[in-house]
Design an enzyme around this catalytic site. Sequence first.
Site, short mmCIF file in Angstrom:
data_model
loop_
_atom_site.label_atom_id
_atom_site.label_comp_id
_atom_site.label_asym_id
_atom_site.label_seq_id
_atom_site.Cartn_x
_atom_site.Cartn_y
_atom_site.Cartn_z
CB SER A 70 -6.59 -18.96 39.55
OG SER A 70 -6.53 -17.77 38.80
N1 SAH Z 1 -3.57 -14.39 39.50
C1 SAH Z 1 -4.73 -14.07 40.27
C2 SAH Z 1 -6.02 -14.29 39.47
C3 SAH Z 1 -6.95 -13.13 39.66
S1 SAH Z 1 -8.30 -13.02 38.55
C4 SAH Z 1 -4.76 -14.82 41.59
O1 SAH Z 1 -3.94 -15.73 41.80
O2 SAH Z 1 -5.57 -14.49 42.46
C5 SAH Z 1 -7.63 -12.03 37.23
C6 SAH Z 1 -7.17 -10.63 37.56
O3 SAH Z 1 -6.80 -10.00 36.32
C7 SAH Z 1 -8.22 -9.71 38.17
O4 SAH Z 1 -7.73 -9.20 39.38
C8 SAH Z 1 -8.40 -8.59 37.14
O5 SAH Z 1 -8.66 -7.31 37.71
C9 SAH Z 1 -7.06 -8.61 36.42
N2 SAH Z 1 -7.05 -8.03 35.07
C10 SAH Z 1 -7.99 -8.08 34.10
N3 SAH Z 1 -7.60 -7.39 33.00
C11 SAH Z 1 -6.36 -6.89 33.28
C12 SAH Z 1 -5.43 -6.08 32.57
N4 SAH Z 1 -5.68 -5.61 31.34
N5 SAH Z 1 -4.26 -5.76 33.17
C13 SAH Z 1 -3.98 -6.19 34.44
N6 SAH Z 1 -4.82 -6.95 35.17
C14 SAH Z 1 -6.00 -7.30 34.61
#
Ligand code: SAH
Length: 221
Positions: A70
């Site tokens: 993010s």
């Molecule tokens: N907090 C992260 C943002 C990553 S992007 C950071 O700081 O890098 C969002 C993430 O949510 C992705 O890795 C994706 O695989 C995950 N995601 C999407 N749907 C999800 C779900 N139902 N349960 C857990 N993770 C999920």
Amino acid sequence: MLQSKPKDDNYLHKGLRKQLVQSLRVKGIKDERVLTAIEAIPRHFFLDPAFERQAYEDRAFPITAGQTISQPYTVAYQTQLLELKKFDKVLEIGTGSAYQACVLGELGITLCTIERQRALYDYVGQFFFLKKYPNIKRFYGDGFEGLPSFAPFDKIIITCGAPFLPPKLLEQLKPGGIMVVPVGEDEKQKMIRITKDADGTLWQQEMGDFSFVPMLQGKNN
Ligand code: SAH
């Protein structure tokens, strides 16, 4: 991508980080604890070495498995909205690169974080920097289910775009708790802050437009 061996965090990185924090201040981030956490965490550790400079630009960046780390402003904004207190028990949905998790971990709370992509979950498991945060527990699973055996949580943060407010997560929020979640079915979402009253009543505030990768149902092997 994420490195298994420690990397260098030199004066150049630290200088770029100071500038990043200053730009977040200008954009309206006021919580000094959040800014201090961002200043402390080498974001370039979370990216491929070829992107060391970009690590300190205020933008999202591709990581492994088609996901993104993010934007620092978004991380700071969501964290600020949580109004964290020391010893809060926090649930994060979407571990991704674990950058947001480390920002939370830096603030002295206990964090449970869930990732649905096996490859990403395993990858982050080898990331040396996480050893610094024994207060972060990682789980491979579907965030829509939350973590019933660890509930209730003081705070819940969702870092992927939810198509609707996940009912099981609302249940797992403590009375007096706060949940921050981007909600929307296309690429754009509204940031929503939910507060739960002592009697269980839910209140909802809209906190602006954001763009996240989607929150998907089920686990991905
Ligand atoms: N907090 C992260 C943002 C990553 S992007 C950071 O700081 O890098 C969002 C993430 O949510 C992705 O890795 C994706 O695989 C995950 N995601 C999407 N749907 C999800 C779900 N139902 N349960 C857990 N993770 C999920």
